[in-house]
Design a protein around this motif. Structure first.
Motif, PDB file in Angstrom:
ATOM      1  N   GLU A  28       0.818  -1.309   0.091  1.00 57.12           N
ATOM      2  CA  GLU A  28      -0.169   0.037   0.076  1.00 57.12           C
ATOM      3  C   GLU A  28       0.944   1.283   0.033  1.00 57.12           C
ATOM      4  O   GLU A  28       0.571   2.223  -0.734  1.00 57.12           O
ATOM      5  N   ALA A  29       2.076   1.301   0.820  1.00 56.73           N
ATOM      6  CA  ALA A  29       2.760   2.503   0.999  1.00 56.73           C
ATOM      7  C   ALA A  29       3.464   2.618  -0.459  1.00 56.73           C
ATOM      8  O   ALA A  29       3.635   3.908  -1.098  1.00 56.73           O
ATOM      9  N   THR A  30       4.178   1.390  -0.864  1.00 59.88           N
ATOM     10  CA  THR A  30       4.419   1.561  -2.478  1.00 59.88           C
ATOM     11  C   THR A  30       3.714   2.515  -3.549  1.00 59.88           C
ATOM     12  O   THR A  30       4.016   3.194  -4.351  1.00 59.88           O
ATOM     13  N   GLY A  31       2.389   1.930  -3.366  1.00 60.23           N
ATOM     14  CA  GLY A  31       1.451   2.224  -4.232  1.00 60.23           C
ATOM     15  C   GLY A  31       1.082   3.876  -4.323  1.00 60.23           C
ATOM     16  O   GLY A  31       0.945   4.639  -5.058  1.00 60.23           O
ATOM     17  N   ARG A  32       1.290   4.317  -2.931  1.00 62.88           N
ATOM     18  CA  ARG A  32       0.953   5.805  -2.621  1.00 62.88           C
ATOM     19  C   ARG A  32       2.146   6.530  -3.207  1.00 62.88           C
ATOM     20  O   ARG A  32       2.010   7.717  -3.679  1.00 62.88           O
ATOM     21  N   GLN A  33       3.414   5.879  -2.979  1.00 59.38           N
ATOM     22  CA  GLN A  33       4.395   6.692  -3.417  1.00 59.38           C
ATOM     23  C   GLN A  33       4.664   6.647  -5.198  1.00 59.38           C
ATOM     24  O   GLN A  33       4.833   7.643  -5.665  1.00 59.38           O
ATOM     25  N   LEU A  34       4.294   5.896  -5.626  1.00 60.59           N
ATOM     26  CA  LEU A  34       3.956   5.654  -7.123  1.00 60.59           C
ATOM     27  C   LEU A  34       2.805   6.705  -7.418  1.00 60.59           C
ATOM     28  O   LEU A  34       2.955   7.292  -8.468  1.00 60.59           O
ATOM     29  N   ALA A  35       2.032   6.622  -6.957  1.00 62.25           N
ATOM     30  CA  ALA A  35       0.655   7.670  -7.346  1.00 62.25           C
ATOM     31  C   ALA A  35       1.235   8.868  -6.912  1.00 62.25           C
ATOM     32  O   ALA A  35       0.795   9.857  -8.049  1.00 62.25           O
ATOM     33  N   ASP A  36       1.843   9.253  -6.130  1.00 58.07           N
ATOM     34  CA  ASP A  36       2.522  10.600  -6.014  1.00 58.07           C
ATOM     35  C   ASP A  36       3.351  11.211  -7.087  1.00 58.07           C
ATOM     36  O   ASP A  36       3.509  12.152  -7.492  1.00 58.07           O
ATOM     37  N   GLY A  37       3.846  10.130  -8.011  1.00 56.94           N
ATOM     38  CA  GLY A  37       4.849  10.530  -8.913  1.00 56.94           C
ATOM     39  C   GLY A  37       3.993  10.328 -10.288  1.00 56.94           C
ATOM     40  O   GLY A  37       4.813  10.359 -11.426  1.00 56.94           O
ATOM     41  N   GLY A  38       2.911  10.036 -10.442  1.00 56.67           N
ATOM     42  CA  GLY A  38       1.815  10.159 -11.440  1.00 56.67           C
ATOM     43  C   GLY A  38       2.200   8.493 -12.284  1.00 56.67           C
ATOM     44  O   GLY A  38       2.002   8.420 -13.373  1.00 56.67           O
ATOM     45  N   ARG A  39       2.511   7.523 -11.291  1.00 53.02           N
ATOM     46  CA  ARG A  39       2.360   6.166 -11.736  1.00 53.02           C
ATOM     47  C   ARG A  39       1.575   5.349 -10.900  1.00 53.02           C
ATOM     48  O   ARG A  39       1.132   5.836  -9.970  1.00 53.02           O
ATOM     49  N   GLU A  40       1.427   4.041 -11.180  1.00 50.42           N
ATOM     50  CA  GLU A  40       0.560   3.152 -10.730  1.00 50.42           C
ATOM     51  C   GLU A  40       1.192   1.573 -10.529  1.00 50.42           C
ATOM     52  O   GLU A  40       2.155   1.298 -11.155  1.00 50.42           O
ATOM     53  N   SER A  41       0.828   0.992  -9.517  1.00 51.41           N
ATOM     54  CA  SER A  41       1.484  -0.488  -9.293  1.00 51.41           C
ATOM     55  C   SER A  41       0.324  -1.526  -9.692  1.00 51.41           C
ATOM     56  O   SER A  41      -1.164  -1.254  -9.512  1.00 51.41           O
TER      57      SER A  41
END
Length: 209
Positions: A28-41
């Motif tokens: 979940e934390a990785t998903g949030r970090q990626l979303a903040d950079g305009g990416r997704e998991s």
């Protein structure tokens, strides 16, 4: 939007499992970090407890069952791996090690790997550095600098100087992991379809004409 394929390998034996809980928090934390950079998991969770029989059979026969084959391929094809194990006898679990023994030695070359572990007390946390990190270094993976260990007290409701740090450690490790995830792995050769020759045909080929 760039989508990163994540293989989340968890070796918890119980249900519910603190090991699975930690894996979920890291995902979940990785998903949030990626979303903040305009990416997704796109995470795929691999519960090793469900593959235990297949893993043992593969070790002695050399032939993976379909579910195990899918799990091995998912790890090899992932852009990043989150690997979480309980600690037994000051090291990763035998189930965890047995699964990674089945991977091709080059399957994780250059792959970012976030390592984490759970245990009864914080005294077991050194297993991350003296056991897990060397394992993935041997497999030529790129191991995230911050490893996360969660002891039994980390899941308590009363925060203190130690338990209050777990969310921060998860977020720090996830940020480092997300920063290492590439857009893809263009240098990796295309996987060839596996050809399985029936045993009867193998025997026939050994018989003299």
């Amino acid at each position: 939007m760039t989508t990163h394929r994540l293989a989340v390998v968890t070796a918890g034996l119980g249900r519910p499992s603190a090991t699975r809980l930690l894996a979920d928090r890291l995902t979940e934390a990785t998903g949030r970090q990626l979303a903040d950079g305009g990416r997704e998991s796109a995470p795929m969770v691999i519960e090793l407890r469900e593959l235990a029989t297949d893993i043992a059979a593969h070790l002695v026969t050399g032939f993976p069952a379909p579910a195990l084959r899918d799990a091995i391929e998912a790890v090899g094809d992932a852009d990043g791996v989150i690997a979480v194990t309980p600690v037994f006898a000051a090291s990763y679990s035998g189930l965890f090690k047995s699964f990674f023994d089945l991977l091709d030695p080059d399957a994780l070359t250059g792959t970012p790997v976030l390592i984490a572990a759970t245990g009864g007390t914080a005294r077991h946390s050194l297993a991350l550095e003296h056991a897990m990190r060397p394992l993935f270094a041997y497999l030529h993976a790129t191991v995230v600098p911050t490893a996360v260990f969660a002891a039994a007290e980390d899941w308590g409701t009363g925060a203190d100087a130690r338990t209050a740090t777990l969310p921060a450690r998860i977020d720090r490790a996830a940020a480092e992991f997300a920063a290492l995830l590439p857009a893809g792995r263009p240098g990796r050769p295309t996987r060839q379809a596996e050809t399985v020759v029936p045993f009867a045909e193998q025997l026939a080929a050994l018989r003299p004409d």
